[in-house]
Design an enzyme around this catalytic site. Structure first.
Site, mmCIF file in Angstrom:
data_model
loop_
_atom_site.group_PDB
_atom_site.id
_atom_site.type_symbol
_atom_site.label_atom_id
_atom_site.label_comp_id
_atom_site.label_asym_id
_atom_site.label_seq_id
_atom_site.Cartn_x
_atom_site.Cartn_y
_atom_site.Cartn_z
ATOM 1 N N SER A 1 -75.786 -15.421 14.038
ATOM 2 C CA SER A 1 -76.523 -16.321 14.933
ATOM 3 C C SER A 1 -75.936 -17.723 15.007
ATOM 4 O O SER A 1 -76.360 -18.518 15.857
ATOM 5 C CB SER A 1 -77.980 -16.410 14.494
ATOM 6 O OG SER A 1 -78.603 -15.149 14.603
ATOM 7 N N GLU B 1 -28.739 -46.814 -26.652
ATOM 8 C CA GLU B 1 -27.626 -46.059 -26.090
ATOM 9 C C GLU B 1 -26.331 -46.844 -25.949
ATOM 10 O O GLU B 1 -25.254 -46.266 -25.952
ATOM 11 C CB GLU B 1 -28.043 -45.514 -24.705
ATOM 12 C CG GLU B 1 -29.215 -44.540 -24.738
ATOM 13 C CD GLU B 1 -28.908 -43.302 -25.556
ATOM 14 O OE1 GLU B 1 -27.771 -42.805 -25.483
ATOM 15 O OE2 GLU B 1 -29.802 -42.838 -26.297
#
Length: 806
Positions: A468, A89
């Site tokens: 239960s 770049e």
């Protein structure tokens, strides 16, 4: 081109060059004299970062972000990646002050010759690109270019080269939704940018200018390879790498595949954490703040939980018979079988032996083919033997969405069909929660069969009758009031007022039978309903509610007679918390899922510690634990005794078999399982907690116990001071004698042991049908006893039940 034109172009070019130089000098002067406020934002810039959710072993569970980005500090970016970016770049990056006059000159000449501004790129330095990206300046105008140059000069004045390069590397878009080099490295290579090699660094750097198409290693591997090699050649020309390193790198294969995150482990847990974070910190901070979230989830136990739920639920559902699957074409979900892809296929990794959804393509009598996440599956008639069909055409049609099991060896060639076995997507659902008793830490959580199909978390959001499994609160209240496990009640039909005050409610036991004189231990181990309701009446329904609240039950409870039978709704996570309190001998832990949250700079935003609340004295609670241990050894949960560990727990089954539960614990871990349907409908006839929920619990618990060393696996529940043990007859609760048919070493609070001994006469009495036992029983004050009306109601209900079963 004539001489006059050449002179004109020469003057124009020199004018442009001089203008650029003067402009640059002027910009530098302005940057010195005038403060550009925008650059201050960049010096304090925190790019939108990914929030990472970690398991208890620091492995990533999930991430949340608008932009998939993980920010690296300058020193965390490897040098070869920095040099690859610079070579690609901005080769003069370390030598200019923000702009490159020579590059500007080349760009201006080219633009004039081509007759349009910006006809050739390359004039922008890396710093200018950073300014353009951050400040959103993308117009192709001279004004924008000048502003970009001024900003670049000011950025160079305020930040070091490494800071600029790090901002750039964290900001660039690298395709497939990845922002920054770290997110891209994890996406394409499955590892951190700190661990990539030279060729991989060159590939990432080369993608920056066109990551989605031209230089995408996914869409255009050939172009990406050429671009990578170009970057490597640039690095060689700039003497950033040696010829040997260059030759090795260009010969390296791309080695790229998408490593997109798929939340396969703990999806329900992760979603619960996500909701909590969003509520606490807000949506913006969750998706952009880069939070680091430490959780309590154990990945090994979570995988075991998901395996147990999926495998056992499918097995249970298949035992109920084959059902015609949904047809996506007939239901209008797709125009053809080829056009449909279920959500579970997104980024699916095919694992040998796994259960996956499949869409039927072609169905013959003995063979059928399926689409499975981009692959083809082949089903033979033998692979559907459990359906008892003689022809696959009778049970399958093109477009059917079903469940199949993959082979143990998956063919490497994607064109080769995989042999599969036919399963079926269950119509049942299940949930599981595993909690550390000592801390409340959630170690595993499953909220349903498939998160992709339903995100509703049945472990936390669902409120269901627990049957239960609620009885322990009744018995613990009794022990608090001075009852012992050896005390007896008379298990027989009796009447209680209904909602209108009429004596019409008669509690009945599961099999419709009553047992007469029974100890509290025997009644809880075998889950006698009549005794539980009677005990609730004796200790006071409101006191039972108080006990449940102390142990963490948060849902509405009312002092109805059916409270003892779990007729009111609870959440699975609350029930697990309560049972963890039992295992902790009366100290209830608060559920803990998130232990620490940090911001992206490492600052601690919250830190959570175990929160435990005393609910019941340890000696009293131990009496219950000792009886629940008997449920596993001798009672409704006795199948779990095969696990060869000290375990305790309780089954739960509701009326009409709509909900099945098992909640049990070891000294260290409590696990609860629920099975049922989202709509309150019968699972199947006689589908009890022991049959539907306990197998899931056992599968998970076996996996958990296998992670422990032998000593920890055999760990027992600690006996608190004030508890003594005495051998008693299991049926009568009296001190045992040699002729007692069943003896238990019972736990008592010191001083409450029975003083009377059992006898052969008592054995004869216990063997009698319950009506003949009544003359030998002395009722407790206020104890409801049988009446002719109660017996009549009980007999009517038993007849109705027998008719229903037939």
């Amino acid at each position: 081109m004539n001489e006059r034109t050449v002179r004109f172009l020469t003057r124009l070019i020199w004018t442009a060059v001089i203008g650029c130089v003067v402009g640059a000098l002027l910009g530098w002067g302005l940057a010195q004299m005038l403060h550009i406020p925008q650059v201050d934002k960049l010096t304090n810039y925190r790019p939108a970062s990914t929030t990472i959710v970690l398991a208890d072993d620091q492995t990533p569970l999930a991430s949340f972000s608008v932009q998939r980005r993980i920010v690296l500090k300058p020193e965390e970016i490897p040098n070869q990646l920095k040099l690859a970016i610079v070579a690609t770049e901005d080769a003069d990056f370390y030598h200019h002050g923000g702009i490159d006059p020579a590059a500007i000159f080349r760009a201006v000449v080219y633009s004039i010759l081509k007759g349009r501004l910006g006809a050739r790129g390359g004039a922008s330095t890396l710093t200018q690109q950073l300014a353009r990206t951050y400040f959103g300046m993308h117009q192709r105008t001279i004004k924008r270019k000048l502003k970009e140059m001024l900003l670049a000069i000011d950025i160079e004045k305020r930040l070091s080269k490494d800071q600029i390069l790090a901002l750039y590397a964290n900001m660039v878009y690298l395709g497939q939704g990845a922002y920054g080099v770290e997110a891209a490295s994890r996406l394409y290579f499955g590892k951190s940018a700190r661990d990539i090699d030279l060729a991989q660094a060159a590939l990432l750097a080369g993608m920056i200018q066109n990551p989605e198409r031209r230089w995408s290693p996914i869409r255009n591997p050939t172009g990406a390879t050429h671009r990578r090699n170009y970057v490597l050649k640039r690095m060689l020309d700039l003497k950033f790498i040696t010829p040997e390193a260059y030759r090795a790198a260009i010969n390296e294969p791309l080695g790229v595949s998408l490593h997109k995150q798929r939340i396969d482990t703990g999806a329900y847990f992760v979603e619960t954490v996500r909701q909590r974070l969003e509520q606490t910190y807000g949506t913006d901070e969750l998706y952009s703040g880069g939070l680091q979230v430490q959780t309590t989830l154990d990945p090994t136990l979570q995988r075991a939980a998901e395996h147990a739920v999926r495998e056992e639920l499918v097995k249970l559902d298949m035992s109920l018979g084959y059902r015609k699957p949904e047809n996506v074409v007939r239901e209008g979900r797709a125009s053809s079988p080829d056009a449909f892809s279920p959500p579970s296929w997104n980024d699916l990794q095919l694992t040998p032996g796994a259960m996956v959804e499949a869409v039927a393509l072609h169905v013959g009598r003995r063979h059928a083919t399926f689409r499975i996440a981009g692959r083809t599956g082949r089903l033979d008639l033998a692979g559907a033997a459990w359906t008892h069909t003689r022809s696959l055409k009778r049970i399958l049609h093109p477009g059917d969405l079903t469940l199949v099991r993959l082979p143990q060896v998956i063919p490497e060639d994607p064109q080769t069909p995989m042999p599969v076995e036919l399963l079926q997507i269950p119509s049942l659902e299940a949930a599981l929660v595993a909690m550390d008793n000592r801390t409340g830490a959630i170690r595993a959580m499953v909220g349903g069969f498939d998160f992709h199909t339903s995100e509703f978390n049945r472990a936390i959001q669902a409120k269901r009758q627990c049957g239960s499994a609620f009885k322990p609160f009744v018995y613990l209240t009794a022990f608090q009031q001075g009852y012992t496990p050896a005390d007896t009640l008379f298990d027989a039909p009796f009447l209680l007022p209904d909602a209108t005050g009429q004596l019409t409610y008669c509690p009945k036991n599961y099999h419709g039978e009553y047992h007469g004189i029974t100890t509290l231990r025997r009644a809880l181990e075998l889950s006698f309903n009549a005794t539980a309701v009677k005990l609730e009446q004796l200790v006071g329904p409101q006191n039972v509610i108080t006990t449940a609240r102390k142990f963490g039950i948060t849902t509405p409870l009312h002092p109805y007679a059916t409270l003892a039978l779990g007729a009111l709704e609870v959440r699975l996570i609350d029930l697990v918390r309560a049972y963890a309190g039992f295992a902790n001998l009366g100290v209830t832990p608060k559920p803990l899922m998130v232990t620490e949250v940090k911001d992206q700079d490492g600052k601690v935003l919250e830190r959570n510690f175990p929160d435990l609340e005393p609910a019941m004295p340890p000696p009293v609670t131990y009496l219950l634990v000792h009886v629940l241990r008997g449920v596993v050894l001798e009672g409704t949960g006795r199948a779990a005794a095969s696990l060869d560990a000290n375990l305790a727990g309780k089954t739960g089954t509701t009326n009409a078999y709509t909900d099945a539960w098992f909640v049990g614990f070891s000294p260290r871990l409590t696990v609860g399982v629920w099975v049922g349907r989202d709509l309150k409908k019968t699972i199947a006839n006689r589908m009890t907690g022991a049959r539907a929920a306990l197998p899931i619990w056992m599968s998970f618990m076996k996996a958990y116990l296998d992670t422990l060393d032998p000593a920890t696996r055999k760990e027992n529940f600690p006996v608190p001071a004030g508890v003594v043990f005495t051998p008693v007859d299991w049926y009568t609760g009296l001190r045992a004698i040699p002729s007692c048919p069943k003896v238990v070493l019972e736990a008592f609070l010191d001083g409450t042991e029975p003083t009377k001994s059992c006898s052969d006469k008592w054995h004869e009495i216990i063997d009698l049908p319950w009506p003949f036992q009544e003359p030998f029983y002395t009722p407790r004050p206020g104890e409801p006893m049988p009446t002719p009306e109660a017996v009549e109601v009980a007999n009517e209900r038993l007849t109705q039940k027998q008719t229903l079963i037939k």
